[in-house]
Design an enzyme around this catalytic site. Structure first.
Site: not given
Ligand code: KIV
Length: 264
Positions: A45-46, A114, A181
């Site tokens: 979700d980044s 998460e 993380e």
């Molecule tokens: O959303 C993402 O890219 C992530 C990674 C940073 C582990 O959760």
């Protein structure tokens, strides 16, 4: 080669072989990463930050995630496909069933969530119904407004012990992979030794069972800010496939992350 499964990643941990993982959001990059030999791709979700230009991942929707999961899944042949459950899409067990189904039907092989203890019942219910789950502890970006910013987690002894306990709880609930993380390297090592499932670190030191990077950081295309834990593999290679091959090889030899990439 055959499709990579969570069982293969488990075997890699047991044999002390390092796992390399990266994010991708479309079929073209996913295909290059797959051909380079990456073990798993995360549709993170980044994408809210690196594709949509948002300040955090909170605005990302399940429709966004399903769309990009479908795109990535079209590009891969062997790589395991992990897809992120976005903010508030698993606040209740029932929401988790509906939304995890959307990602699995879009092509995910496993969904990521998460959180710690509060998720246990949701995770075991999903696993019982045939949906594999990847956990995520440490800096959990969907909680950035509760955490007060993107900060290293688990530096205090009580918080570190709590995180180790949560990792074990997640494993017992049926989680098959665990992302860690932005935590001190020593804690990354302690958690990786405390659980049998593979741990995948980002800013969690060199002793996790694998590493993950956001593709924009690994290729140096993040516009302004390069996180301390990341490295630009494209500068050394000048070619995207070679950059990812270098990343995989540096992770596998234990050269990445180096001392300059870790938190104490
Ligand atoms: O959303 C993402 O890219 C992530 C990674 C940073 C582990 O959760």
């Amino acid at each position: 080669m055959a499709k990579i499964t969570t069982s293969r990643l488990l075997k890699m941990k047991e044999q002390g072989e390092k796992i390399s993982t990266i994010t991708a959001y479309d079929a073209s990059f996913a295909k290059i990463f797959d051909q380079a030999g990456i073990h798993a791709i995360l549709i993170g979700d980044s994408l809210g930050m690196v594709l949509q230009g948002e300040n955090d991942t909170v605005p990302v929707t399940i429709e966004d995630m399903a769309y990009h999961t479908r795109c990535v899944s079209k590009g891969v042949e062997e790589t395991l496909v992990i897809s992120d459950m976005p903010f508030m899409s698993y606040a209740t067990k029932e929401q988790a069933f509906v939304n995890a189904t959307k990602l699995m039907q879009a092509g995910a092989n496993i969904v990521k969530m998460e959180g710690g203890s509060w998720l246990i019942e949701t995770i075991s219910s999903l696993v019982e119904r045939g949906i594999p789950v990847c956990g995520h502890l440490g800096l959990t970006p969907q909680s950035v407004h509760v955490l007060g910013g993107f900060k290293v987690q688990g530096r205090e002894q009580d918080k570190a012990l709590e995180m180790i306990a949560q990792a074990k709880e997640l494993e017992q609930a049926g989680v098959q992979l665990l992302v860690l993380e932005c935590i001190p390297a020593e804690l990354g090592k302690a958690i990786s030794e405390a659980v049998n499932i593979p741990t995948i670190g980002i800013g969690a030191g060199k002793d996790t069972d694998g590493q993950i990077l956001v593709m924009h950081d690994a290729l140096g295309i993040s516009c302004s800010y390069m996180p301390k834990f990341s490295r630009n593999f494209l500068v050394d290679t000048g070619d995207i496939k070679k950059a990812i091959e270098l990343y995989i090889s540096e992770v596998s030899k234990g050269n990445f992350p180096g001392p300059e990439h870790i938190f104490k």
